[in-house]
Design a protein around this motif. Sequence first.
Motif, PDB file in Angstrom:
ATOM      1  N   HIS A  53      28.795  65.790  17.159  1.00  0.00           N
ATOM      2  CA  HIS A  53      28.982  66.404  15.839  1.00  0.00           C
ATOM      3  C   HIS A  53      27.746  67.243  15.496  1.00  0.00           C
ATOM      4  O   HIS A  53      26.623  66.724  15.412  1.00  0.00           O
ATOM      5  CB  HIS A  53      29.190  65.278  14.815  1.00  0.00           C
ATOM      6  N   TYR A  54      27.952  68.545  15.312  1.00  0.00           N
ATOM      7  CA  TYR A  54      26.851  69.423  14.921  1.00  0.00           C
ATOM      8  C   TYR A  54      27.076  69.927  13.497  1.00  0.00           C
ATOM      9  O   TYR A  54      28.188  70.374  13.150  1.00  0.00           O
ATOM     10  CB  TYR A  54      26.746  70.623  15.865  1.00  0.00           C
ATOM     11  N   GLN A  55      25.986  69.879  12.669  1.00  0.00           N
ATOM     12  CA  GLN A  55      26.028  70.392  11.299  1.00  0.00           C
ATOM     13  C   GLN A  55      24.926  71.439  11.133  1.00  0.00           C
ATOM     14  O   GLN A  55      23.772  71.210  11.545  1.00  0.00           O
ATOM     15  CB  GLN A  55      25.806  69.270  10.280  1.00  0.00           C
ATOM     16  N   HIS A  56      25.261  72.538  10.511  1.00  0.00           N
ATOM     17  CA  HIS A  56      24.288  73.583  10.252  1.00  0.00           C
ATOM     18  C   HIS A  56      24.005  73.645   8.746  1.00  0.00           C
ATOM     19  O   HIS A  56      24.926  73.828   7.945  1.00  0.00           O
ATOM     20  CB  HIS A  56      24.818  74.941  10.739  1.00  0.00           C
ATOM     21  N   ASN A  57      22.730  73.476   8.415  1.00  0.00           N
ATOM     22  CA  ASN A  57      22.286  73.440   7.012  1.00  0.00           C
ATOM     23  C   ASN A  57      23.029  72.378   6.196  1.00  0.00           C
ATOM     24  O   ASN A  57      23.634  72.666   5.159  1.00  0.00           O
ATOM     25  CB  ASN A  57      22.477  74.811   6.343  1.00  0.00           C
ATOM     26  N   VAL A  67      16.782  80.086  -0.006  1.00  0.00           N
ATOM     27  CA  VAL A  67      17.362  78.845   0.513  1.00  0.00           C
ATOM     28  C   VAL A  67      16.298  78.098   1.292  1.00  0.00           C
ATOM     29  O   VAL A  67      15.680  78.657   2.213  1.00  0.00           O
ATOM     30  CB  VAL A  67      18.580  79.125   1.421  1.00  0.00           C
ATOM     31  N   THR A  68      16.076  76.857   0.897  1.00  0.00           N
ATOM     32  CA  THR A  68      15.096  76.011   1.573  1.00  0.00           C
ATOM     33  C   THR A  68      15.837  74.970   2.402  1.00  0.00           C
ATOM     34  O   THR A  68      16.661  74.219   1.875  1.00  0.00           O
ATOM     35  CB  THR A  68      14.185  75.304   0.556  1.00  0.00           C
ATOM     36  N   GLN A  69      15.529  74.922   3.705  1.00  0.00           N
ATOM     37  CA  GLN A  69      16.223  74.002   4.610  1.00  0.00           C
ATOM     38  C   GLN A  69      15.473  72.682   4.668  1.00  0.00           C
ATOM     39  O   GLN A  69      14.448  72.556   5.341  1.00  0.00           O
ATOM     40  CB  GLN A  69      16.320  74.592   6.022  1.00  0.00           C
ATOM     41  N   ILE A  70      15.985  71.706   3.938  1.00  0.00           N
ATOM     42  CA  ILE A  70      15.419  70.358   4.089  1.00  0.00           C
ATOM     43  C   ILE A  70      15.858  69.789   5.441  1.00  0.00           C
ATOM     44  O   ILE A  70      15.057  69.262   6.201  1.00  0.00           O
ATOM     45  CB  ILE A  70      15.869  69.454   2.933  1.00  0.00           C
ATOM     46  N   VAL A  71      17.165  69.905   5.747  1.00  0.00           N
ATOM     47  CA  VAL A  71      17.694  69.615   7.085  1.00  0.00           C
ATOM     48  C   VAL A  71      18.497  70.844   7.495  1.00  0.00           C
ATOM     49  O   VAL A  71      19.534  71.132   6.892  1.00  0.00           O
ATOM     50  CB  VAL A  71      18.576  68.357   7.106  1.00  0.00           C
ATOM     51  N   GLY A  72      18.025  71.561   8.491  1.00  0.00           N
ATOM     52  CA  GLY A  72      18.705  72.784   8.909  1.00  0.00           C
ATOM     53  C   GLY A  72      19.663  72.579  10.065  1.00  0.00           C
ATOM     54  O   GLY A  72      20.719  73.225  10.134  1.00  0.00           O
ATOM     55  N   ASN A  73      19.322  71.697  10.983  1.00  0.00           N
ATOM     56  CA  ASN A  73      20.179  71.431  12.144  1.00  0.00           C
ATOM     57  C   ASN A  73      20.274  69.923  12.342  1.00  0.00           C
ATOM     58  O   ASN A  73      19.250  69.219  12.303  1.00  0.00           O
ATOM     59  CB  ASN A  73      19.602  72.074  13.413  1.00  0.00           C
ATOM     60  N   ARG A  74      21.457  69.460  12.574  1.00  0.00           N
ATOM     61  CA  ARG A  74      21.662  68.004  12.744  1.00  0.00           C
ATOM     62  C   ARG A  74      22.737  67.796  13.805  1.00  0.00           C
ATOM     63  O   ARG A  74      23.862  68.303  13.687  1.00  0.00           O
ATOM     64  CB  ARG A  74      22.082  67.371  11.422  1.00  0.00           C
ATOM     65  N   LEU A  75      22.390  67.083  14.863  1.00  0.00           N
ATOM     66  CA  LEU A  75      23.313  66.769  15.963  1.00  0.00           C
ATOM     67  C   LEU A  75      23.471  65.253  16.029  1.00  0.00           C
ATOM     68  O   LEU A  75      22.483  64.526  16.184  1.00  0.00           O
ATOM     69  CB  LEU A  75      22.787  67.304  17.286  1.00  0.00           C
ATOM     70  N   THR A  76      24.700  64.814  15.886  1.00  0.00           N
ATOM     71  CA  THR A  76      24.977  63.372  15.787  1.00  0.00           C
ATOM     72  C   THR A  76      26.038  62.968  16.809  1.00  0.00           C
ATOM     73  O   THR A  76      26.968  63.732  17.092  1.00  0.00           O
ATOM     74  CB  THR A  76      25.491  63.010  14.381  1.00  0.00           C
ATOM     75  N   THR A  77      25.878  61.788  17.344  1.00  0.00           N
ATOM     76  CA  THR A  77      26.912  61.165  18.177  1.00  0.00           C
ATOM     77  C   THR A  77      27.557  60.040  17.376  1.00  0.00           C
ATOM     78  O   THR A  77      26.863  59.131  16.906  1.00  0.00           O
ATOM     79  CB  THR A  77      26.330  60.605  19.476  1.00  0.00           C
ATOM     80  N   HIS A  78      28.857  60.102  17.195  1.00  0.00           N
ATOM     81  CA  HIS A  78      29.591  59.067  16.472  1.00  0.00           C
ATOM     82  C   HIS A  78      30.321  58.164  17.462  1.00  0.00           C
ATOM     83  O   HIS A  78      31.063  58.660  18.331  1.00  0.00           O
ATOM     84  CB  HIS A  78      30.623  59.691  15.531  1.00  0.00           C
ATOM     85  N   LEU A  79      30.150  56.892  17.336  1.00  0.00           N
ATOM     86  CA  LEU A  79      30.917  55.900  18.080  1.00  0.00           C
ATOM     87  C   LEU A  79      31.805  55.176  17.070  1.00  0.00           C
ATOM     88  O   LEU A  79      31.306  54.675  16.062  1.00  0.00           O
ATOM     89  CB  LEU A  79      30.008  54.911  18.795  1.00  0.00           C
TER      90      LEU A  79
END
Length: 581
Positions: A53-57, A67-79
């Motif tokens: 799972h990839y999320q952008h901003n 726009v201030t990126q507190i979390v800009g890129n987040r890559l998650t593995t869900h089980l």
Amino acid sequence: MLTVGLLLVARPVGAQGVALERMELSPGAAGSLLLGTGELLPEGALRLSTVGHYQHNPYVLSRGGAVTQIVGNRLTTHLAAAYSLTNWLELEAQLPVVALQRGEDLVDKGIEPPVRYGLSTPTVGARWGLLSQRAERWADLALGLNVGLPFGNASGLPGEAGAHVTPQLMFGRRFGWFRLALEARALLRKKSLPPADSTVGRSEVGSELRFGAVAATVGRRLRWELNVVGTVPLVNQPRSLELLLGPRYLLNPSTELFALGGVGVGIAPGTPLFRVMVGSAFGGVTPPRLKGESSVNCSMGLSHTAEECPDLDDDKDGVRNEVDKCPDKPGTLERNGCPPQDSDGDGVEDALDECPKEWGEWRGGCPMPDEDKDGVDDERDSCPTLAGPPETRGCPRSDQDGDGVEDDVDLCPKQEGEPKLQGCPEADRDGDTLANRFDSCPDLPGLLTNHGCPKYEVPLVEITPTQLKLTSKVYFLTDSSRLDSRSNEQLNWVVKVIKEHPEIQNISIGAHTDDRGFPNANLQLSLERARAVRQYLIHEGVAPEQLEARGFGGTQPIADNQLSIGREANRRVEFSIIWRE
């Protein structure tokens, strides 16, 4: 192993922060990958999923157009896992593991940077089914309860602590090839305020209401779903809306591949500019079907019944299974998919046969009238009121010597003889004490144990009162009436015996098959094989009028057709002696 490693190196629980997993999976995925549709897994089904799972901003602040990126890129593995204890109770769990998380350096503004990897908020829950279309109710309706466990440490954004609880209400209904569903849930968590010393303004984080709607296709190997998800916060926080679309593909009955992608509107924490999910699931992934719907097995070419696949044409006769009265037998549209039926085998199909249960060739499939019941129909009976055999055209017999052979066919009318020898006494030409009619070698003295043949001669035909019994089979090419050359020696013996026994005036050649294939095709094949044997005997010098060919198909088995050795025994040719009485 990756999950365990991340947990070992992760920071302690005290570093908890805002949970950014706003978009949770639906572990059971019955109808939708993201939202509950009210449908649960069938009893005993287990579904295991893994998703990248990839999320952008997913967490930004907008101030003065910047726009201030507190979390800009987040890559998650869900089980995720779901198990249905019963048809109305499903247990589920999710474990999101952050593999990569980055944002801007905002330490000078009072915001700690997010941890790069670790464990997000695990959840466990249960769903209770209240209504089910599989139980022939009008819709699917279920209640759910998820608990977010306070074990995650991957957000790194201070402000949230403790578990959160999410009650759910799920409703859905299938309409043939597609499904519509609605979900409402309340995320109940402790309210958190932005730090007073922060130089960047941030909104509050707390409880919120979440609503979702899904439209999805069903009953196919490749399915699509469209999800719309929105939030209404119960604190001072912006609203958000997301739209996600993606396919689901059933690789085999226990493996599914899927993907989802979409955009988000709003700057509420956890709402990205866009997100992409790609994953697979194992176990109970084949969607069940409702009564009257098409099974997914139809599109996969798997084993199925005609009722499961009403739109297919399993017997390839041009009539769909839904309206085909004989879905496993090729037929015609006029007969609702059924082949012509001829119950009595008289060549007149039942629909046109005035006597469908009685063999006949007179007036629409009925037997010829026979007033005296002697087996000779009245049109050919010279004595229609007196019973007599066919040989005397239906008239009674006259027998002077009382040997049971009527005078007009008795070769020895004044000498009592053997009926099988046309009224003449037994004869033994070679003097080996075996009557000619049972002697396989009537012109050579032989042994009784060798059927009247000399000990150096191996007879391939034994003469019995009713038939010429062969010592080996008559072989044909597979699914053909063409004789195999292996049969030549055996058939040459049949020719020899017929020529050496003039008292045998008629032979009926009967061919038989096993029960595999269509009965009418087997009947035709057996008749063609009998005719091929008859033609061979004629070619070798047997008079045509001595021979008749008959095909019986698989109607007279002598062994069990369930066994290969039984089917082999049933594929045979018999030579029956027709004695003139």
